[in-house]
Design an enzyme around this catalytic site. Structure first.
Site, mmCIF file in Angstrom:
data_model
loop_
_atom_site.group_PDB
_atom_site.id
_atom_site.type_symbol
_atom_site.label_atom_id
_atom_site.label_comp_id
_atom_site.label_asym_id
_atom_site.label_seq_id
_atom_site.Cartn_x
_atom_site.Cartn_y
_atom_site.Cartn_z
ATOM 1 N N ARG A 76 -10.414 -11.282 2.085
ATOM 2 C CA ARG A 76 -11.409 -12.041 1.415
ATOM 3 C C ARG A 76 -10.566 -13.312 1.257
ATOM 4 N NH1 ARG A 76 -11.889 -8.983 -3.879
ATOM 5 N NH2 ARG A 76 -11.331 -7.509 -2.503
ATOM 6 N N LYS A 82 1.109 -1.443 -0.044
ATOM 7 C CA LYS A 82 -0.351 -0.202 -0.079
ATOM 8 C C LYS A 82 0.725 1.687 -0.304
ATOM 9 C CE LYS A 82 -4.023 -1.806 2.582
ATOM 10 N NZ LYS A 82 -5.151 -1.674 1.406
HETATM 11 N N1 BES Z 1 -8.369 -3.316 4.499
HETATM 12 C C1 BES Z 1 -8.201 -3.598 3.525
HETATM 13 C C2 BES Z 1 -9.662 -2.595 2.526
HETATM 14 C C3 BES Z 1 -9.900 -1.310 3.358
HETATM 15 C C4 BES Z 1 -8.931 -0.142 2.224
HETATM 16 C C5 BES Z 1 -10.389 -1.335 4.424
HETATM 17 C C6 BES Z 1 -9.486 1.184 2.811
HETATM 18 C C7 BES Z 1 -10.444 0.452 5.019
HETATM 19 C C8 BES Z 1 -9.794 1.510 4.564
HETATM 20 C C9 BES Z 1 -8.371 -4.753 2.140
HETATM 21 O O1 BES Z 1 -7.445 -5.559 2.511
HETATM 22 C C10 BES Z 1 -7.892 -3.652 0.563
HETATM 23 O O2 BES Z 1 -6.959 -4.025 1.000
HETATM 24 N N2 BES Z 1 -8.306 -4.150 0.159
HETATM 25 C C11 BES Z 1 -7.905 -3.168 -1.418
HETATM 26 C C12 BES Z 1 -8.595 -4.301 -2.756
HETATM 27 C C13 BES Z 1 -8.542 -4.603 -3.630
HETATM 28 C C14 BES Z 1 -6.525 -4.734 -4.330
HETATM 29 C C15 BES Z 1 -9.050 -4.787 -4.639
HETATM 30 C C16 BES Z 1 -8.091 -2.282 -1.596
HETATM 31 O O3 BES Z 1 -9.899 -1.682 -1.347
HETATM 32 O O4 BES Z 1 -7.686 -1.628 -2.308
HETATM 33 MG MG MG Z 2 -5.503 -5.514 1.460
#
Ligand code: BES
Ligand code: MG
Ligand code: ZN
Length: 504
Positions: A351, A277
């Site tokens: 997921r 990230k």
């Molecule tokens: N934990 C994150 C989702 C999240 C992001 C929660 C910001 C709260 C605030 C999750 O694991 C994630 O990183 N999801 C990705 C999925 C994507 C790679 C398809 C996302 O939402 O960017």
């Molecule tokens: Mg994630």
């Protein structure tokens, strides 16, 4: 906080401060009328001024200057009588208790807000206590100040005119206090930095909570996960030196009834893994365990409320880090139900760990399964911080959750779970891939999970509601940081679970 009930004549009381709820345009009656007369109609006058007009979130402090035993009166706006709701009670209570704390007063009394309204007294009291105790929450564990110097309210008294309601009011207070402890436990677990809330440390905490509240406790380690072929959680954990854990808490209050299973995403820190990230706001990803925190808080609550149901809480716990052994884009994982998943993005880890546990939950032959997860950034974009995303394969379960959302103010909004979205998750080399592209991101995530369920199921995406920054979701009773969202909602759903109706 100690909360008591007091009955009798209001003019004979000697409280340091009494909170009086006032509606917009209210003609004084009941307790308010008696006090108004004692104060030479001071309240009637103030209600007509723009400084205090009974609008929600307004308040006004009056000194009584010896005209009655009570020293100070805090008027708090309840809004329009026709808009009166449990949410307005929680908001008004939160506003009142903050201003009392700011005054440095340590004990106060509340009259029953909107006593003559259609809302039953037990609900008014329950939600007043919830509004107060949730508003007073602070996460001060890491502040090196003198904690005794903090302004604290030690005692709250409910004044009721009718002594025959005393038992009902006492019961409401104790229910509300149990719920508040559950919410604040969930907030603490979510607010805790990941270095002090590793999967092992959370499992230890959960064991203590289980012992105290009479829950059965079990924890699955890596060996167990291997036995059940849980390729999701095992692989997500590979980039971290912290071993993964799956905590299982059981409340057995329902005899031989089939259980309701609650599952909470417990990524104790989500760096994204190899699909790292950006560093901006990455610290917020300590909250990626909020789903697990909520399930643990809810399990404590249902045990202490002694609900006549069998409820099982399961939390998969692991870090998602890019260590030398980390799982990588392109890897193919074999999941708990035998399905294979091609990893496209290691940041779509939630997921994967949920899928294993959803498949595992099938062994309990559950009446229903509800999962809570900070699953997608897309949910924050779709709904902001005002609603949790709801996706479900069962209309009855959906309805129960929607009603619970309205009652508790932990509102949910439905998104569709149509089969069309499954197309987006087709992989060239495996049964599924773990991302379906940016469009409809909340739905493709839920659609991925639907491949692992064979029972009535609801998925709650709490990415936008699990914690608050300085955004519009802040409420007087939800201070900045973790909200503990879901504890009140799920507890409400379970308190009013009509298994026969639901399971017919
Ligand atoms: N934990 C994150 C989702 C999240 C992001 C929660 C910001 C709260 C605030 C999750 O694991 C994630 O990183 N999801 C990705 C999925 C994507 C790679 C398809 C996302 O939402 O960017
Ligand atoms: Mg994630
Ligand atoms: Zn995550």
């Amino acid at each position: 906080m100690e909360i008591k009930v007091d009955t009798g004549k209001i003019l004979e009381k000697n409280y340091e401060l009494l909170v009086l709820g006032i509606f917009e345009g209210e003609k004084n009656y009941g307790v308010n009328g008696i006090i108004d007369n004692a104060l030479d109609k001071e309240i009637s006058k103030i209600v007509k001024t723009p400084e205090f007009n009974g609008k929600l979130k307004k308040y006004c402090l009056l000194k009584t200057y010896g005209k009655m035993g009570i020293n100070r009166i805090l008027l708090v706006g309840l809004g329009k009588p026709e808009d009166f709701s449990l949410e307005n009670i929680r908001i008004a209570s939160g506003i009142a208790i903050h201003s009392i704390r700011d005054l440095g007063i340590t004990s106060c009394a509340f009259s029953i807000m909107g006593e003559k309204s259609k809302i039953p007294i037990e609900k008014i009291v329950e939600n007043t206590v919830i509004g107060c105790e949730l508003a007073l929450y602070q996460f001060n564990l890491y502040k090196t100040m003198d904690h005794d110097q903090l302004k604290k309210i030690n005692k709250l008294t409910f004044f009721i005119e009718a002594p025959e309601s005393e038992d009902v009011v006492k019961k409401s207070i104790s229910i509300a206090q149990i719920i508040d402890k559950g919410v604040n436990l969930a907030r603490n677990l979510s607010n805790m930095p990941s270095s002090d809330a590793t999967p092992t440390q959370i499992a230890e905490k959960a064991e203590k909570i289980a012992n105290k509240s009479g829950l059965n406790f079990r924890v699955l380690g890596k060996k167990d996960m291997e036995k059940f072929s849980m390729g999701g959680i095992i692989n997500v954990a590979r980039g971290s030196s912290q071993p993964p854990k799956i905590v299982i808490l059981e409340h057995n209050g329902g005899g031989d009834m089939r259980p309701i299973v609650l599952i909470g995403k417990g990524i104790t820190f989500d760096s994204g893994g190899i699909s790292l990230k950006p560093s901006e706001k990455m610290e917020e990803m300590k909250h990626d365990k909020a789903g697990a925190a909520t399930v643990i808080g809810t399990m404590q609550t249902v045990a202490q409320l002694n609900l006549p149901l069998n409820i099982i809480g399961i939390t998969p716990l692991t870090e998602n880090l890019p260590g030398g052994s980390a799982y990588k884009p392109g890897d193919v994982l074999k999941m708990c139900n035998g399905k294979t998943v091609e990893v496209i993005n290691t940041d779509a880890e939630g997921r994967l760990i949920l899928a294993d546990v959803l498949a595992y939950a099938s062994r309990y032959k559950p009446q229903a399964v509800i999962d809570l997860a900070t699953l997608t950034g897309a949910c924050v974009i779709a709904l902001g911080s005002f609603a949790t995303g709801l996706l479900s394969n069962d209309d009855d379960l959906k309805r129960l959750i929607m009603i619970g959302g309205e009652t508790t103010g932990e509102r949910v909004w439905e998104l569709p779970l149509w089969d069309d979205y499954k197309e987006l998750l087709k992989s060239d080399i495996a049964d599924l891939k773990n991302v379906g592209g940016r469009p409809g991101g909340v739905i493709t995530a839920a659609s991925f999970l639907s491949n692992f369920v064979d029972y009535p199921w609801a998925h709650l995406d709490i990415a936008g509601t699990a914690w608050m920054q300085n955004n519009a979701g802040l409420k007087p009773y939800n201070p900045k940081g973790a909200t503990g969202v879901g504890v009140r909602l799920i507890t409400e759903v379970l308190r009013f679970w009509k298994s026969k109706e639901f399971c017919s």
